[in-house]
Write an enzyme that holds these catalytic residues in place. Structure first.
Site, mmCIF file in Angstrom:
data_model
loop_
_atom_site.group_PDB
_atom_site.id
_atom_site.type_symbol
_atom_site.label_atom_id
_atom_site.label_comp_id
_atom_site.label_asym_id
_atom_site.label_seq_id
_atom_site.Cartn_x
_atom_site.Cartn_y
_atom_site.Cartn_z
ATOM 1 N N GLU A 164 29.798 78.965 64.491
ATOM 2 C CA GLU A 164 28.147 78.543 64.612
ATOM 3 C C GLU A 164 27.104 79.511 64.169
ATOM 4 O O GLU A 164 26.549 79.972 64.917
ATOM 5 C CB GLU A 164 28.042 77.902 65.811
ATOM 6 N N GLU A 168 35.155 71.476 66.547
ATOM 7 C CA GLU A 168 34.803 71.555 67.829
ATOM 8 C C GLU A 168 34.302 70.012 68.023
ATOM 9 O O GLU A 168 33.332 69.423 67.218
ATOM 10 C CB GLU A 168 33.914 72.559 68.221
#
Length: 368
Positions: free
Chosen positions: A161, A302
């Protein structure tokens, strides 16, 4: 809806590396994240060793998963001078060996750097060439231990991320980190996501190194956030305890008007907004198109819903997600294996059987 799925069938005819045999390819279909072990944890020594063990790997394999995503943090693996914590490296290596024994593949994910936390306001990684070189050195050091493992067993995720103000800052850093690994390991699969939390919205801005088929494109998906992070204590939603629905209108105008004035600004953007399986699929189109254009496989590293969210709505969302992964051929790993917040298993070891059945792809659709 059928038209969308027919289009997807052609969309996801992903390319493969012709230089490798089928056995040598790194391919993943369904897995789970091993969070709070070598990442985002205060556990040390014996407590950390006992949290995740060889028996857990066997359980994951027995449930029908084919891989794990293993987040690791810089502060867990190295001291501030870049010296290894040998006990942490040993646990990482043990994990890969256990997975090899039980037929699981592994994605080692460099999750949090001292210079970059995905939710931090200040991220020196984007402004300091010294921190950027340190980032490359972390991967060089990881390669010293991990390069002995076959390419079909293990992949590297550059960074979890990335959150840069400018998409190009991530694209430039990505190329340099990619090059640092390729110098050492020409055919290792490298997992790459888009800027700003690997979100689907920014995937069109991702610049992927060309002429390299050993790349796995990765997005994360926690939409709708009002459901996935319902009452989460680390977000502003900790103050919201009102209604939330899936599928359909997540928060009606009538429900919104009844809310306390103090919380209305937190949820106003979700009023009369609809979410369902077809809409979720439409939200995935940027990563799907990027994968199609480049002939690369696509992966959702995710996804998940906090345990405190309304259970019926959460279950239907999970069912829709797994159906979409299966229909599109996108591999996935839920967040995560063991925790009281998002886990398949609680910290006490108790299984959330209904959720496990869904994530492992063994459950039929719930009737609305």
């Amino acid at each position: 809806m059928m038209a969308i799925f027919i289009i997807l069938a052609s969309t996801l005819s992903f390319g493969q590396n012709s230089k490798q045999t089928d056995f040598e390819k790194f391919e993943v279909k369904k897995g789970t994240n091993i969070a709070h072990w070598l990442s985002q944890t205060k556990k040390k020594t014996e407590e950390r060793t006992k949290f995740f063990t060889k028996s857990d790997v066997k359980k994951i394999a027995d449930l029908g998963f084919d891989h794990i995503r293993l987040p690791i943090d810089e502060e867990q693996m190295w001291d501030e001078n870049g010296n290894r914590y040998e006990d942490a490296f040993q646990l990482m290596e043990d994990c890969v060996n256990w997975c090899s024994e039980y037929g699981l593949k592994v994605i080692v994910d460099l999750h949090i750097l001292r210079s970059h936390h995905f939710n931090a306001k200040v991220k020196p990684l984007w402004t300091s060439t010294l921190e950027q070189e340190k980032f490359f050195d972390l991967w060089r050091d990881l390669s010293k231990t991990l390069k002995k493992y076959p390419n079909h067993l293990l992949a590297y995720e550059l960074m979890n991320e990335a959150v840069a103000d400018d998409h190009n800052d991530w694209n430039k850093l990505l190329v340099s980190a990619f090059s640092a690994i390729r110098t050492l390991e020409p055919e290792r699969t490298i997992v790459i996501g888009s800027n700003r939390w690997q979100s689907v919205e920014t995937f069109d801005a991702l610049e992927v190194p060309l002429n390299d088929k050993n790349i796995l494109l990765s997005f994360h998906f926690y939409k709708p956030f009002l459901l996935s992070h319902y009452k989460t204590h680390w977000t502003p939603l900790k103050e919201y305890k009102g209604p939330v629905h899936y599928p359909g209108i997540i928060l009606t105008e009538k429900e919104f008007k009844k809310l306390p004035q103090a919380v209305k600004p937190l949820v106003k953007k979700w009023v009369n907004v609809e979410f369902n399986k077809v809409i979720l699929l439409k939200m995935w189109q940027k990563p799907i198109q990027k994968a199609k254009e480049l002939g690369l496989p696509l992966y959702c590293g995710e996804f998940g819903i906090i345990s405190d969210a309304p259970q019926k709505d959460s279950i239907i969302w999970y069912e829709d997600m797994i159906e979409l992964f299966e229909e599109t051929g996108i591999g996935y790993a839920n967040w995560n294996y063991k925790s009281d917040e998002f886990g398949l298993v609680g910290n006490d070891g108790n299984k959330k059987q209904k959720l496990i059945t869904i994530i492992s792809g063994k459950k039929t659709k719930t009737k609305l």
